[in-house]
Design a protein around this motif. Structure first.
Motif, short mmCIF file in Angstrom:
data_model
loop_
_atom_site.label_atom_id
_atom_site.label_comp_id
_atom_site.label_asym_id
_atom_site.label_seq_id
_atom_site.Cartn_x
_atom_site.Cartn_y
_atom_site.Cartn_z
N ARG A 128 0.81 -1.21 0.00
CA ARG A 128 0.00 0.00 0.00
C ARG A 128 0.85 1.27 0.00
O ARG A 128 0.57 2.20 -0.72
CB ARG A 128 -0.92 -0.01 1.22
N TRP A 129 1.88 1.29 0.81
CA TRP A 129 2.64 2.56 0.97
C TRP A 129 4.00 2.53 0.28
O TRP A 129 4.69 3.53 0.29
CB TRP A 129 2.82 2.86 2.45
N THR A 842 -11.40 21.40 -1.85
CA THR A 842 -10.99 20.82 -0.58
C THR A 842 -9.63 21.38 -0.17
O THR A 842 -8.82 21.75 -1.01
CB THR A 842 -10.87 19.29 -0.69
N ARG A 844 -6.10 20.52 1.27
CA ARG A 844 -5.30 19.31 1.39
C ARG A 844 -3.86 19.62 1.77
O ARG A 844 -3.38 20.72 1.55
CB ARG A 844 -5.28 18.56 0.06
N SER A 847 0.71 15.64 0.89
CA SER A 847 0.49 14.31 0.34
C SER A 847 -0.95 14.15 -0.13
O SER A 847 -1.47 13.05 -0.22
CB SER A 847 0.85 13.24 1.38
N SER A 848 -1.61 15.27 -0.37
CA SER A 848 -2.98 15.38 -0.84
C SER A 848 -3.98 14.60 0.00
O SER A 848 -4.91 14.00 -0.50
CB SER A 848 -3.10 15.06 -2.33
N ARG A 849 -3.73 14.65 1.31
CA ARG A 849 -4.74 14.13 2.23
C ARG A 849 -5.67 15.27 2.59
O ARG A 849 -5.27 16.43 2.69
CB ARG A 849 -4.05 13.62 3.51
N ILE A 850 -6.94 14.92 2.79
CA ILE A 850 -7.92 15.98 3.02
C ILE A 850 -7.85 16.51 4.45
O ILE A 850 -7.78 15.75 5.41
CB ILE A 850 -9.33 15.45 2.70
#
Lengths: 887, 83
Positions: A128-129, A842, A844, A847-850
């Motif tokens: 995943r990461w 939005t 962010r 790391s383009s996290r909301i």
């Protein structure tokens, strides 16, 4: 103008450890000799300054790559260590691994099934990461460290003790036994790749045993250049000194081993080698005495080069120095526009703008080239089509050069009026600390700026300096002009309101100018309007006979945009207890503007001041745009300055003088208050004082005394202001909000009042008394820092001392506050710096996290809002009402 | 002190916002709407008292209706994580 293109694009960054093979592979030579230069001054082969490691001397060619200084990047060498040593940076990691693995078979001390489980988790995470999870390995290590018998080979495990910085002991039954780096390396070598991965070490990039050094890379000479002093003495870099130490000890160790010296001596030397390698990496390891220079100064080794404020990262990589910038003292110039900055001619001749030659500007640029670098509107460089740069300072025939100009050349011409530049004052706490200004080239040696832009920069003229930067590309200039120009920054994003506006004398002047009794003759009106730059017709005079006279309100209205409607309470408003009379205010404190005409009210801080939301200025920006606002501030500013200079506005010590009778009354009030305090103390002593809820008797007494004294001071202040009168300049300044407060006035004219330290009356000093002049336990007003005098007549010595105590506390508080809030700001900015609003609305992070689904949860831009709300009903109602009134 | 844990309704407290567990379809719809992967939402631990109360499991998405000083009431979403 060509866009800047990065020479290479970074695809990925990988961090790992260097393997011994890698170190040898990238090395150009093995370093053996601890000496640097031979007697004739030449670098010794396979010494630390070996010619193959790169060049540092001009003219010399690199023996490896053949490049000269500047082009040669430098090449690594290596040292073969006689015995392995621990790398300090990984001492803790090694400890963790040793505890989690078997001392015999080096497997992780967990049964196969559990390892499978961890492997499954780790695989999932990596998928995943795209990396290994520190958390999972941390959990595994914690679990494995508790095991006392290896589930794989059955070996009994001993507890491992780690002694900083690099010593490890095994606590066997016979007592602690020291683990040598050789043993440790052995154990680490036996760890399987799969186990290493579970321990959080990616075996492709870093094998655990590489944390124990067998080969040491020697950085190129370009990293540690030696400097030659004027006396001809060579002085080596700290790193070179440290490497010399390492090689010397390494050599002795090897010789001793080869000679078969006793174990004790070898161990001592080994320990010494370890010390030198530790301090080579980091000279500030706790528990290790720092390696010192001959002069006693601690050496600046690898870690010190990178760490901290002066380290490579903060100083050289994040903090860069720039060209095309200037810095000098600032001074005021009310005749400039708020958009402008006055640039001294000497600076304008050094800062340049690259201008491409076209057929439309070729003639103009030829002129500039002919004038050259020394005469003002000139040019400093020409860049020809082939990229060759010609310095006009050394050009023999500038006329010929000018003739050779053809479209496509770039001329670096002097800064001239109208160029856009960035202007900055530190500390740059908000975005208004860097704004774009238009250049005005002026004589003398200071930057000049309009007084109304002082608040956003927090600038004054007591010696402040400011910086100026010249954008070099067309894009940068366009962005600066559209986004950063002062007029675009008038509205603060901190709250809905202008941060740029009238200050101090502008406000006093506006009040005086728009008062009912200000009448101006035609001559005065014409002069004022011409200074302001008004080009229209004169309005009908308010008074026609015997001679035409205009009111200040009429003239002020000329600069208000047509269609402006607003009403507000001025700063001089008395907040009448019987309710506001609005337009019929007897003090003319209710401002009414209808269709750009100032109908009633005086203009003061509330109407045009900086930091004033819902003011006339605020409405102009929001309803008529930034151009209208800039024009308003510029013109009104010049007019008001002209008006107040003609009228004259001063404040002297006599301003706060009040009549003898008033003074006597004040003294009576203060005396009464002091007696009242004495009575309170008396009743306290007799035990008659009633305790307030939640307070001790002493606190109650203190509170009541403070209250009595504060009342007395306020009363004294009221009497003083009665006698100062509204025409008093000090009163005008305080009432209109130009400068000072009524409290300041009361302190100057009537009574300074109670001094406090930590919010209490002054009580420190001697035992149970503040000063030796007082009896022990004296609680009276005077003995606890009440200053009955005023600033005009002056304080007596005791009062003066108390005043200094209170004043000192204030100074300390501000000093502490600025440092703590500065630190808080740094942390906040650090946490928030890469948040941005994406195109989908939005918020962010990098790391383009909301962070938020809608900016501020309501999507409102505070700079464009009214008190944070998207619409302000009151203003709309007023607008509609006044428009229907007209029709 | 009473050793047995007294059960109280978390959400009856004024300061605890309403947490609602999204169904799989709702969650998918939301992610599609926002065009994000679930990890890009803010996280909530599965051990968070509010998550425990509504029985959220790792991988779920929780909808939280909060009071906001700027917008009155706002809806935020959180992705439930292990630990």
């Amino acid at each position: 103008m060509s866009l800047y293109r990065p020479p290479k694009k970074i695809g990925a960054i990988k961090f790992g450890l260097l393997s011994p093979e890698m170190i040898r592979k990238m090395s150009v030579t093995r370093i053996i000799t601890p000496d640097t230069y031979s007697e004739d001054g030449l670098p010794i082969d396979s010494g630390l300054m070996d010619g193959r490691l790169g060049t540092i001397e001009p003219g010399q060619r690199c023996k490896t790559c053949g490049n000269r200084i500047g082009e040669c990047p430098g090449h690594f060498g290596h040292i073969e260590l006689a015995r392995p040593v621990i790398h300090v940076g990984f001492a803790k990691t090694i400890y963790k691994i040793l505890r989690a693995t078997c001392r015999k078979c080096s497997r992780i001390l967990l049964p196969e099934e559990e390892l499978e489980e961890f492997k499954r988790k780790m695989d999932e995470y990596e998928k995943r990461w795209g990396g290994l999870s520190e958390e999972i390995s941390e959990e595994l290590i914690k679990k494995a460290s508790r095991v006392s018998k290896c589930p794989h080979c059955g070996e009994v495990q001993f507890k491992i003790k780690f002694e900083k910085p690099t010593t490890y002991y095994e606590e066997t039954k016979e007592g602690p036994r020291r683990l040598t780096p050789i043993e440790i390396r052995d154990r680490l070598e036996r760890i399987t790749d799969e186990d290493a991965r579970l321990l959080g070490i990616s075996p492709k990039d870093a094998r655990p045993e590489w944390m124990v050094l067998t080969v040491l890379p020697v950085p190129p000479v370009t990293v540690r250049p030696s400097i030659t002093l004027e006396s001809g003495v060579r002085s080596e870099d700290d790193l070179t000194h440290k490497l010399v130490d390492i090689i010397r000890i390494n050599q002795r160790l090897r010789e001793n081993i080869e000679a078969g010296a006793p174990q004790l001596i070898i161990e001592d030397l080994w320990e010494l080698l370890q010390y030198h390698v530790i301090t080579y990496f980091d000279n500030e390891v706790s528990g290790v005495p720092p390696a010192r220079h001959r002069s006693g100064r601690a050496l600046r080794t690898l870690s010190q080069r990178l760490k901290g404020k002066e380290g490579r990262f903060r100083s050289n990589l994040s903090g860069k120095r720039v060209d095309f910038s200037a810095r000098t003292v600032i001074s005021p110039d009310p005749n400039l526009s708020i958009n402008e900055v006055g640039v001294p001619i000497d600076i304008a001749k050094i800062l340049t703008i690259p201008e491409r030659v076209t057929e439309w500007n070729i003639e103009e640029l030829k002129e500039l080239v002919i004038r050259g670098p020394d005469q003002y509107p000139g040019a400093n460089y020409i860049i020809r089509l082939d990229g060759r740069r010609i310095d006009l300072r050394y050009a023999r025939d500038r006329r010929a050069l000018a003739e050779s100009l053809e479209p496509g050349f770039i001329v670096e011409r002097h800064l001239k009026d109208g160029d856009i530049v960035l202007f900055n004052r530190q500390p740059s706490l908000h975005r208004m600390s860097i704004m774009a200004h238009e250049v005005r080239v002026l004589p003398y040696r200071t930057f000049r700026l309009h007084l109304c832009v002082c608040p956003p920069y927090n600038a004054d003229f007591d010696g402040d300096e400011m910086n100026l930067h010249v954008p070099q590309s067309e894009e940068a200039r366009a962005e600066a002009r559209v986004l950063m120009r002062v007029q675009e920054q008038v509205l603060s994003p901190r709250y809905g309101g202008p941060i740029i506006g009238a200050i101090q004398d502008y406000i006093s002047s506006a009040y005086l100018f728009t008062r009912k009794d200000t009448l101006l003759t035609k001559e005065e009106v014409c002069q004022l309007l011409s200074v302001a730059g008004y080009k229209g017709d004169l309005p009908e005079p308010a008074i026609k006979e015997p001679q035409p006279l205009w009111t200040g309100k009429q003239i002020f209205s000329l600069f208000l945009p047509k269609g402006l409607n607003i009403s507000l309470r001025a700063s001089v408003c008395r907040k009448c207890p019987g309710g506001c009379l609005k337009e019929k205010c007897p003090y003319d404190a209710y401002v009414v503007v209808r269709d750009g005409q100032l109908i009633a009210g005086v203009i003061d801080e509330k109407s045009i001041g900086a930091f004033q939301p819902d003011s006339i200025l605020h409405r102009i920006i929001k309803d008529f745009g930034t151009d209208a606002a800039r024009e308003f501030i510029d013109k009104i500013g010049r007019l008001l300055i002209e008006f107040i200079s003609r009228r004259g506005f001063t404040m002297g010590i006599n301003e706060v003088e009040i009549p003898r009778v008033a003074m006597i009354r004040i003294q009576e009030i203060l005396k009464e208050a002091e007696e009242k305090v004495d009575k309170l103390i008396e009743s306290y002593r007799r035990g008659e004082l009633q305790r307030l809820p939640g307070r001790t008797l002493e606190e109650t007494l203190e509170m009541q005394i403070m209250k009595v004294l504060a009342e007395a001071r306020d009363k004294a202040g009221d009497i003083a202001s009665e006698h100062l009168g509204l025409e008093n300049h000090a009163v005008i300044m305080a009432e209109t909000g130009a400068r000072g407060s009524t409290l300041n006035l009361a302190q100057m004219a009537a009574c300074v009042g109670q001094q406090s330290v930590r919010g209490e009356r002054i009580k420190r000093g001697y035992r149970n008394r503040t000063l030796p002049h007082f009896k022990v336990g004296d609680l009276s007003a005077k003995a606890r820092g009440f200053v009955a005098s005023n600033y005009r007549t002056g304080l007596d010595p005791i009062e003066f001392f108390f005043h200094a105590m209170g004043g000192r506390e204030g100074l300390v508080d501000t000093a502490v506050r600025t440092s703590t809030s500065g630190y808080m700001q740094r942390r906040l900015i650090n946490a928030l710096q890469d948040l941005k609003v994406e195109y989908d609305g939005t918020v962010r992070d990098a790391s383009s996290r909301i962070i938020q689904l809608v900016y501020g949860e309501d999507g409102v831009d505070p700079a464009k809002s009214d008190h944070g709300k998207a619409v302000n009903i009151d203003i709309i109602i007023e607008k509609v009402l006044s428009e229907s009134e007209r029709t | 002190m009473d050793k047995k844990k007294r059960k109280i309704d978390l959400f009856s407290h004024e300061l605890v916002p309403k947490h609602i567990l999204l169904s799989k379809e709702e969650a998918e719809k939301l992610l599609k709407e926002l065009n994000i992967r679930p990890e890009q939402l803010p996280w909530i631990k599965k051990s968070d008292p509010a998550a425990v109360a509504i029985g959220a499991k790792p991988g779920d998405i929780v909808k939280i209706v909060r009071k906001s000083s700027t917008a009155g009431e706002v809806i935020v979403y959180r992705y439930v994580i292990d630990k």
